[in-house]
Design a protein around this motif. Structure first.
Motif, PDB file in Angstrom:
ATOM      1  N   VAL A 164       0.839  -1.202   0.000  1.00 38.94           N
ATOM      2  CA  VAL A 164       0.000   0.000   0.000  1.00 38.94           C
ATOM      3  C   VAL A 164       0.874   1.252   0.000  1.00 38.94           C
ATOM      4  O   VAL A 164       0.555   2.247  -0.662  1.00 38.94           O
ATOM      5  CB  VAL A 164      -0.956  -0.006   1.207  1.00 38.94           C
ATOM      6  N   ALA A 165       1.983   1.218   0.749  1.00 39.90           N
ATOM      7  CA  ALA A 165       2.851   2.388   0.835  1.00 39.90           C
ATOM      8  C   ALA A 165       3.473   2.736  -0.519  1.00 39.90           C
ATOM      9  O   ALA A 165       3.601   3.915  -0.858  1.00 39.90           O
ATOM     10  CB  ALA A 165       3.955   2.155   1.862  1.00 39.90           C
ATOM     11  N   LEU A 166       3.865   1.727  -1.293  1.00 35.02           N
ATOM     12  CA  LEU A 166       4.428   1.994  -2.621  1.00 35.02           C
ATOM     13  C   LEU A 166       3.413   2.700  -3.507  1.00 35.02           C
ATOM     14  O   LEU A 166       3.741   3.645  -4.236  1.00 35.02           O
ATOM     15  CB  LEU A 166       4.892   0.691  -3.275  1.00 35.02           C
ATOM     16  N   THR A 167       2.167   2.230  -3.460  1.00 31.89           N
ATOM     17  CA  THR A 167       1.113   2.862  -4.251  1.00 31.89           C
ATOM     18  C   THR A 167       0.824   4.259  -3.734  1.00 31.89           C
ATOM     19  O   THR A 167       0.665   5.206  -4.512  1.00 31.89           O
ATOM     20  CB  THR A 167      -0.168   2.010  -4.198  1.00 31.89           C
ATOM     21  N   THR A 168       0.758   4.410  -2.412  1.00 34.99           N
ATOM     22  CA  THR A 168       0.476   5.711  -1.808  1.00 34.99           C
ATOM     23  C   THR A 168       1.602   6.703  -2.096  1.00 34.99           C
ATOM     24  O   THR A 168       1.356   7.872  -2.402  1.00 34.99           O
ATOM     25  CB  THR A 168       0.287   5.564  -0.287  1.00 34.99           C
ATOM     26  N   ALA A 169       2.851   6.241  -1.977  1.00 34.39           N
ATOM     27  CA  ALA A 169       4.001   7.121  -2.184  1.00 34.39           C
ATOM     28  C   ALA A 169       4.002   7.701  -3.590  1.00 34.39           C
ATOM     29  O   ALA A 169       4.243   8.903  -3.776  1.00 34.39           O
ATOM     30  CB  ALA A 169       5.295   6.351  -1.930  1.00 34.39           C
TER      31      ALA A 169
END
Length: 392
Positions: free
Chosen positions: A111-116
């Motif tokens: 999720v963090a990769l997508t959010t970043a």
């Protein structure tokens, strides 16, 4: 780069510290829980398997949840798993907590990769990804040696408690830093429309270009972690140095990895072909040079730093390419695909390297194995260029 991105990197630092520091704690864990060191080593395998399975599973489950809720939930689960692990006296229970922690880690990173990448303009995805992954590289420089030192002084349980406590400011940072970020973890497609169905996103895995980029990322990461895992015996046996030098060599590799991620962040958005064209051929040469010159401390120190730089520059560029390749047709699962490729290599590399330890090459064997893995990646990339389908 926006502040929330650095707060996400803080959480990745805590998780990276947990993942890598275990190597220095295994003997203590084995003695305390009355199991063999080999059995204790299954904690590492369990974590790797949980990371591979957890990325796509939790990314799919989090499709309709706000990004902040998904990230916060994964962080709290990760902290709870370490608290329970630190308190248990049962090895099976500890094994279960490692699986739970891996699932939380994988879900957070996916999720963090997508959010970043959603926090920055489209032409800065590579830099955003590099900032996020810098949490992992800083963990190898500071977190892992610190965790190992804490385990040596106060026992392995203290190291687990420290990771659990480190998650709390990271969770607070996510809670505050992404305040008002009510957008779902499911982002819009690049054309601004609603994202495709999950089945359609999973179908992107059948696209040759995406599958190839994921395979290249897995191979490069397998070479990286295959050698990183077995650096300690090279330092003490092959180079003949004191145990205290192990931390120095690990920190040199970590410093190189941070340098490589930084370079990738600068170049992977606009010049990914340059990074792969230069770094791709140098990687196998560097691993084979390490295998040959590891007995000379000066050469060992220099090449470990250079290989850390090359490995993470090429690896981070390939991860950025996965995000780019998947973004149009799989905006939700893109981070999961990158995470799965990364951790497939992290799980497979040490297994391949371990088999090389039993050959005539002995402690140098993992370096030869990494050279072969890097050569395989280079051959596939070269073949793809001839077919006109290299990672863009």
């Amino acid at each position: 780069m926006p502040l929330p991105l650095y707060l996400l990197a803080l959480a990745v630092f805590a998780m990276g510290t947990s993942e890598f520091m275990l190597a220095g704690l295994l003997p203590d864990i084995a003695t305390d829980l009355d199991v063999s060191v080999g059995t204790a080593g299954s904690l590492t395998s369990a974590f790797a398997v949980g990371m591979i399975a957890g990325a796509p599973l939790l990314a799919a489950l989090a499709r309709d949840l706000p990004a902040r809720a998904s990230l916060l939930g994964c962080l709290l689960l990760f902290a709870a798993a370490h608290a329970v692990g630190a308190a248990t006296t049962s090895f099976p229970a500890l094994l279960a907590t490692r699986i739970a922690a891996a699932l939380a880690n994988a879900g957070f990173l996916a999720v963090a990769l997508t959010t970043a990448t959603a926090l920055v303009p489209p032409d800065r995805k590579g830099r955003a990804m590099a900032v996020l992954l810098s949490g992992t590289t800083v963990a190898t420089i500071a977190g892992v040696p610190g965790g190992s030192a804490l385990g040596t002084l106060l026992g392995w349980r203290a190291a687990f408690w420290a990771v659990a406590l480190l998650c709390l400011p990271a969770a607070l940072g996510v809670l505050i830093g992404l305040r008002g970020s009510g957008e779902p973890a499911r982002p819009l497609s690049e054309d601004g429309t609603a994202p495709p169905a999950l089945r359609s996103e999973l179908g992107r895995l059948l696209r040759p270009r995406l599958a190839l980029t994921m395979l290249l990322g897995a191979l490069v990461n397998a070479a990286t972690f295959g050698s990183f895992t077995f650096l300690a015996p090279v330092v003490t046996v092959t180079a003949g140095l004191d145990d205290l030098w192990i931390t120095t060599v690990l920190m040199l590799f970590g410093a190189g990895s941070l340098t490589g991620v930084t370079l990738a962040g600068r170049l992977s958005d606009r010049h990914p072909g340059l990074v792969l064209a230069v770094g791709g051929p140098l990687l196998p040469v560097g691993w084979l040079a390490l295998a040959t010159l590891a007995g000379k401390p000066a050469a060992l120190f220099t090449l470990v730093f250079l290989q850390g730089t090359l490995s993470f520059a090429v690896g981070a560029t390939l991860i950025a390419r996965i995000l780019y390749e998947a973004a149009a047709g799989a905006p939700v699962m893109a981070g999961a695909y990158a995470t799965a490729a990364l951790n497939t290599g992290a799980a497979a590399g040490p297994l391949v390297a371990a088999t090389a330890l039993g050959t005539a090459a002995a402690e140098r064997g993992p370096f030869f194995a990494s050279g072969v893995l890097a050569l395989a990646a280079l051959a596939l990339h070269t073949a793809s260029i001839r077919r006109g389908e290299p990672p863009r």
